[in-house]
Design a protein around this motif. Sequence first.
Motif, PDB file in Angstrom:
ATOM      1  N   ASP A  61      31.748  35.257  33.556  1.00  0.00           N
ATOM      2  CA  ASP A  61      32.482  36.262  34.312  1.00  0.00           C
ATOM      3  C   ASP A  61      32.315  36.298  35.846  1.00  0.00           C
ATOM      4  O   ASP A  61      32.808  36.999  36.539  1.00  0.00           O
ATOM      5  CB  ASP A  61      31.564  37.531  33.684  1.00  0.00           C
ATOM      6  N   LEU A  78      39.869  36.066  31.188  1.00  0.00           N
ATOM      7  CA  LEU A  78      38.797  37.065  31.342  1.00  0.00           C
ATOM      8  C   LEU A  78      39.307  37.886  32.423  1.00  0.00           C
ATOM      9  O   LEU A  78      40.229  37.658  33.566  1.00  0.00           O
ATOM     10  CB  LEU A  78      37.607  36.365  31.974  1.00  0.00           C
ATOM     11  N   GLY A 133      39.822  36.111  36.210  1.00  0.00           N
ATOM     12  CA  GLY A 133      38.773  35.433  35.552  1.00  0.00           C
ATOM     13  C   GLY A 133      39.237  34.103  34.810  1.00  0.00           C
ATOM     14  O   GLY A 133      40.459  33.995  34.622  1.00  0.00           O
ATOM     15  N   ALA A 191      34.346  33.062  24.503  1.00  0.00           N
ATOM     16  CA  ALA A 191      33.566  34.022  25.368  1.00  0.00           C
ATOM     17  C   ALA A 191      32.425  34.927  24.939  1.00  0.00           C
ATOM     18  O   ALA A 191      32.580  35.224  23.683  1.00  0.00           O
ATOM     19  CB  ALA A 191      34.784  35.056  26.014  1.00  0.00           C
ATOM     20  N   LEU A 197      34.084  43.754  26.065  1.00  0.00           N
ATOM     21  CA  LEU A 197      35.007  42.759  26.850  1.00  0.00           C
ATOM     22  C   LEU A 197      36.446  42.772  26.421  1.00  0.00           C
ATOM     23  O   LEU A 197      36.797  42.572  25.238  1.00  0.00           O
ATOM     24  CB  LEU A 197      34.353  41.364  26.696  1.00  0.00           C
ATOM     25  N   VAL A 209      39.925  41.093  27.096  1.00  0.00           N
ATOM     26  CA  VAL A 209      40.440  39.527  27.391  1.00  0.00           C
ATOM     27  C   VAL A 209      41.980  39.929  27.041  1.00  0.00           C
ATOM     28  O   VAL A 209      42.374  40.451  26.423  1.00  0.00           O
ATOM     29  CB  VAL A 209      39.828  38.578  26.894  1.00  0.00           C
TER      30      VAL A 209
END
Length: 530
Positions: A402, A478, A482, A488, A496, A498
Amino acid sequence: MRTHNRAHTRRAVLGAGLAAAGGGLLAACSDGAGGSSSPSAAPAGFVTPDGTEVAAAEAKRGSGPVRSVRLTATRTQIDLGGRTVDTWAYGDRLPGKEVRVTAGDTLALTLANHLPEPTSMHWHGLALRNDMDGVPGVTQRPVRAGASFDYRFAVTHPGTYWFHPHSGVQQDRGLYAPLIVEDPKEPLQYDKEWVVVLDDWVDGVDGSTPDAVLAELSKGMGGGMDHDMGGMDHGGGGGGGMHHMSMTAAAAEKSPSRMLMGATSPLLGGDAGDVAYPYYLVNGRAPADPETFAAEPGDRIRIRFINAGGDTAFRVALGDHKMTVTHTDGFPVEHAETDALLLGMGERYDVLVEAKDGVFPLTALAEGKKEAALALLRTGGGSAPGASARPRELDGKLLTADRLRAGEAVRLRDRSPDRTVTLRLTGSMAKYDWAINGEKYAPSRRLPVAAGERVRLSFVNATTMWHPMHLHGHTFGLPGGGPRKDTAIVLPGKRLDVDFDAGNPGLWMLHCHNVYHSESGMMTLLGYRK
């Protein structure tokens, strides 16, 4: 450092796969004897693994020079460095023989199964054709004992990858190896390259097997046997069914307890893992007899780290050296200097280091488990550090995914998602009932996506344990520019989000890469709509 010679054997490969009724299930062996049963009928309206959409996507990738390899999955004995164990491996080495190709090549690999049960081969991290993804009962039939299967596909993207079975808990034996895809326009300059494979090891130690570990864990902390034993069959023919489960239960009665209690890590948000492994390895070697990498002072070295473990995150540092992170999961990132890295199961990181004069420990701490794996860097004289070496860099600056940014050339462009798929991670150690959205894996269930969409995967971890979530056949970005990744870490109690672009049609697994969590139910499927 061990070297890996490329194989040059050539072998005719399969023609088009034969689809089973409704399931898109492929014939899986060159002699016609490799398949067993079909999965549950798939819902209508989804692309099948051997569908015309998959063939068209593969045709766009092109067909470069063919690299031919033959591997045999077999029972063997492996010396871990003072301890010889009976296990299953690719040939007689651990890790298995490295496969190295160049982006643009076509890989033609024949897997011969000399194991006592069906197997498969998944190409972790590759965006490849769906019918070569190696998930038995989903993209192919299991490769039966005594049979073989010819994998053939275009390899389009350079990077650090690896391969392993997707059959039960076989990955937690010795069945894994690196797959290195070289960049024909490599921008990095370095003098030497090392591939460093990290692993946690239990197979063949005092009667333990991964199947016995799964059987013990599946009882939960209460020790009862009133719920699912695990040993999940991915799609109707790969897992061995009730016979396999009864054998697993019998094995558990004869082996020592491997359940781990009280392993905690602030980095992982609490509980660090379920399994107390007797050994932690670098390139198949225990710390008592580590592998030594030789270099000259001043050499610039590229290290490709791969975490092939079943239940262990590794915190990695090279004593008295800084590491410059250049890639994660095969994709370049903006270069970032660090003392240490954290790798969940299935993750890969590439780094550059400039070698100093002397002998230094490359330590991979089993995060939260109070043990470590070890290798050595030697550029000069001096006594080697011992197995207990813990370089101060382990407690220095630590980079996690991250905190990295994707290289500009591979960064996902800004775009609002066309579809959001919410994946609530559920379950507990108490009942060992790991699942996604409260439902254990079922091969007939698909989460729909459509070609051309920007898809947001929203992982919501409702458990008290961390989960390294892995998507087959794609990479996701990400948040906030990211890195591009296929695996991940999702911390307990956290969310999270994505994103990925749906550009590889087929039927794709999405699962926790803790092999015991996935096999107890924390898996699902993304399916492309026709």
